[in-house]
Write an enzyme that holds these catalytic residues in place. Structure first.
Site, PDB file in Angstrom:
ATOM      1  N   LYS A 174     -16.888   9.393  -2.773  1.00 55.39           N
ATOM      2  CA  LYS A 174     -16.307  10.222  -3.834  1.00 55.39           C
ATOM      3  C   LYS A 174     -15.132   9.455  -4.425  1.00 55.39           C
ATOM      4  O   LYS A 174     -14.040   9.425  -3.867  1.00 55.39           O
ATOM      5  CB  LYS A 174     -15.818  11.578  -3.322  1.00 55.39           C
ATOM      6  CG  LYS A 174     -15.417  12.514  -4.491  1.00 55.39           C
ATOM      7  CD  LYS A 174     -14.396  13.537  -4.117  1.00 55.39           C
ATOM      8  CE  LYS A 174     -12.987  13.034  -4.234  1.00 55.39           C
ATOM      9  NZ  LYS A 174     -12.566  12.727  -5.649  1.00 55.39           N
ATOM     10  N   GLY A 205     -16.317  14.393  -8.094  1.00 56.92           N
ATOM     11  CA  GLY A 205     -15.675  15.692  -7.940  1.00 56.92           C
ATOM     12  C   GLY A 205     -14.189  15.527  -7.751  1.00 56.92           C
ATOM     13  O   GLY A 205     -13.675  14.401  -7.680  1.00 56.92           O
ATOM     14  N   GLU A 249      -5.109   6.066   4.613  1.00 61.91           N
ATOM     15  CA  GLU A 249      -4.213   5.055   4.041  1.00 61.91           C
ATOM     16  C   GLU A 249      -3.453   5.770   2.937  1.00 61.91           C
ATOM     17  O   GLU A 249      -4.005   6.077   1.886  1.00 61.91           O
ATOM     18  CB  GLU A 249      -5.008   3.861   3.515  1.00 61.91           C
ATOM     19  CG  GLU A 249      -4.155   2.606   3.327  1.00 61.91           C
ATOM     20  CD  GLU A 249      -3.408   2.600   2.015  1.00 61.91           C
ATOM     21  OE1 GLU A 249      -2.188   2.908   2.054  1.00 61.91           O
ATOM     22  OE2 GLU A 249      -4.010   2.313   0.985  1.00 61.91           O
ATOM     23  N   CYS A 282       0.653   1.581  -3.446  1.00 66.90           N
ATOM     24  CA  CYS A 282       1.303   2.199  -2.293  1.00 66.90           C
ATOM     25  C   CYS A 282       2.175   1.217  -1.539  1.00 66.90           C
ATOM     26  O   CYS A 282       3.138   1.605  -0.884  1.00 66.90           O
ATOM     27  CB  CYS A 282       0.251   2.808  -1.366  1.00 66.90           C
ATOM     28  SG  CYS A 282      -1.007   1.630  -0.829  1.00 66.90           S
ATOM     29  N   GLU A 382       8.072   8.547  -2.963  1.00 69.46           N
ATOM     30  CA  GLU A 382       7.212   7.582  -3.643  1.00 69.46           C
ATOM     31  C   GLU A 382       7.065   7.987  -5.104  1.00 69.46           C
ATOM     32  O   GLU A 382       6.557   9.068  -5.414  1.00 69.46           O
ATOM     33  CB  GLU A 382       5.846   7.515  -2.959  1.00 69.46           C
ATOM     34  CG  GLU A 382       4.954   6.435  -3.520  1.00 69.46           C
ATOM     35  CD  GLU A 382       3.621   6.351  -2.790  1.00 69.46           C
ATOM     36  OE1 GLU A 382       3.183   5.231  -2.489  1.00 69.46           O
ATOM     37  OE2 GLU A 382       3.020   7.410  -2.540  1.00 69.46           O
TER      38      GLU A 382
END
Length: 498
Positions: A174, A205, A249, A282, A382
């Site tokens: 996905k 989705g 992650e 990230c 973040e």
């Protein structure tokens, strides 16, 4: 506008059972560029059924057979590299040069690294010299659900799909609903490589729909997710009832620690690294810690470097930054910039609003705050945009304390010509990855974090291990019966020797 409403299930492109669709919006123009279907439970059930039906045959294939398929995938991926780059640029705003040389190239590197690891990977191993009749078998975990983000689509898709297939698992992907176009091209790559039906499936989705359904589905044995920490927590909770393995992650707030004896390029290198992909990474080092002795000089250098960073349109080649992926992400980053000003950080470069020359699209001014402290929101949360926070420090001990004072633990960077100190710092930093003096981690180095940055590792041999179960077998070379029938059973010993 592109019509991408079909899913790839059991080797075919099929219509969704649902009726809800979603427009994919251009980050550069705010206009629709494609339409996808939002999958429903029955779509997922079909994908799971196909994956489960394909699992016995695929998991039983010799390693050499899987190597052959992945080599075909690599060849076809390279043939479609320009299509993948165009799709990535269109859907998430990456400038074409970056889309080709970074986004798509990372996928090629990942596949090559997994092939290298797989060819020498031993799925049957001796336990140790003290137990010559014991074997360790590494079995595929089963059907895996793979949920990938929008910011590095091909990197994350290849880091999950390829090791899953390499270890004998079957997969359901996905992709992010914000970046489904490159995933569709990737599905075509796997189809053209001749992968058996059901081994790989794709269902589009959103997280609240198919994402939640995947994490709770009893027919899925493992979920591998890359995305926000908030979503990772929800996935882990949803997966609890089925006791499936969850590999996460998640976010990061890395510190780039610049000591007074760092090389001359450390600050400029750190500024550009934090702004890569418009800060939408990230592992971006978005906190720069600079030792007080060189603080003022480094701040001036940071300002000069940040002012050189250009913003441009994604369809153009060049080393400029593109827009952020969505209007929601643009507004989020604007809120953080305003919050930094309100909390008293000094705005060095950039600031609120779009760069000059842009009156629409999700373009953000490259922004640097200085004279900040680690309690400020911009230092703790973040942001996921081209925003860097610079914090002064005095001593090695203070740098460690500031760097570790975060809920995250993904990547930290240390810049010092004193290798003994750099190595001490690497040992003391609580994170999954450390880079010393601008040296990037090597091919197939494990990627992942600790604390709120997640668990598990991706890449190379470590990435293969995530998709395997460990099975201990005794008596591998023995047909002897160790004790007479009816004799008392001796409890197994976990000690070495007598």
């Amino acid at each position: 506008m592109l019509d991408k409403r079909r899913f790839y299930i059991n080797g075919k492109w099929v219509d969704s059972d649902g009726t809800h669709t979603l427009s994919v919006i251009s980050p550069a123009t705010d206009e629709p560029i494609a339409t996808i279907s939002l999958g429903v439970q029955s779509d997922l059930d079909k994908a799971v059924s196909a994956a489960r039906a394909a699992l016995p045959s695929w998991s039983g294939t010799p390693k050499e057979t899987r190597v052959g398929y992945i080599e075909k995938i690599l060849a076809r991926y390279q043939e479609r590299a320009e299509d993948l780059a165009k799709a990535t640029s269109l859907e998430m705003g990456s400038p074409m040069t970056a889309a080709r040389d970074a986004q798509v190239r990372l996928g090629i590197n990942n596949i090559k690294n997994f092939l290298y690891a797989l060819k020498t990977f031993d799925f049957e191993r001796k336990l140790n010299s003290l137990a010559p009749d014991d074997r360790i078998l590494l079995d595929p975990i089963g059907v895996v659900g793979l949920i990938t983000p929008w910011n590095w689509p091909m990197n994350q898709i290849t880091l999950k799909v390829i090791p899953a297939l390499a270890t004998g698992c079957t997969a359901i992907l996905k992709p992010s609903e914000l970046s489904p176009l490159s995933a569709a091209v990737f599905a075509e790559v796997l189809h053209d490589a001749g992968l058996p039906a059901g081994v790989f499936n794709l269902v589009n989705g959103d997280g609240a729909g198919i994402g939640n359904a995947m994490s709770a589905h009893p027919g899925i044995d493992m979920i591998s997710f890359t995305g926000s920490t908030r979503a990772g927590i929800a996935i882990q909770k949803n997966a609890a009832d089925t006791i499936k393995r969850v590999c996460l992650e998640l976010g990061g707030k890395g510190a780039n620690i610049v000591f007074a004896d760092a090389d001359e390029g450390a600050v400029s290198r750190g500024i550009r690294h934090s702004m890569m992909s418009s800060g939408q990474s990230c592992n971006a080092p978005t906190r720069m810690l600079i030792q007080r002795e060189i603080y003022e000089k480094s701040v001036a250098l940071a300002a000069a470097t940040a002012r050189e960073i250009r913003v441009g349109r994604p369809e153009d080649d060049g080393d400029h930054l593109g827009p952020l992926v969505s209007r929601a992400q643009y507004e989020r980053v604007q809120r953080y910039i305003r919050r930094g000003i309100e909390e008293g950080a000094r705005l060095l470069v950039g600031g609120p609003g779009r760069p000059e020359g842009f009156d629409r699209g999700n373009y953000v001014r490259p922004t640097v705050f200085v004279d900040a402290n680690n309690k400020m929101t911009i230092a703790r949360e973040e942001i996921f945009g081209p925003v860097l926070t610079i914090i002064p420090f005095e001593t090695e001990e203070e740098a460690i304390r500031i760097a570790n004072d975060t809920p995250y633990g993904l990547t930290n960077i240390v810049q010092s010509q004193d290798l003994d100190r750099a190595r001490r710092m690497a040992r003391a930093l609580h994170c999954g990855m450390v880079e010393l003096n601008g040296q990037r981690r090597g091919p197939a180095s494990p990627f992942g974090g600790v604390k709120m940055s997640g668990n598990g590792r991706e890449g190379g041999e470590y990435g293969l291990m995530e998709y395997l179960e460990i099975k201990a077998v005794s008596g591998w070379n023995s047909t002897r019966i160790e004790q007479a029938a009816g004799a008392a059973v001796t409890p197994p010993s976990h000690d070495f020797g007598d």
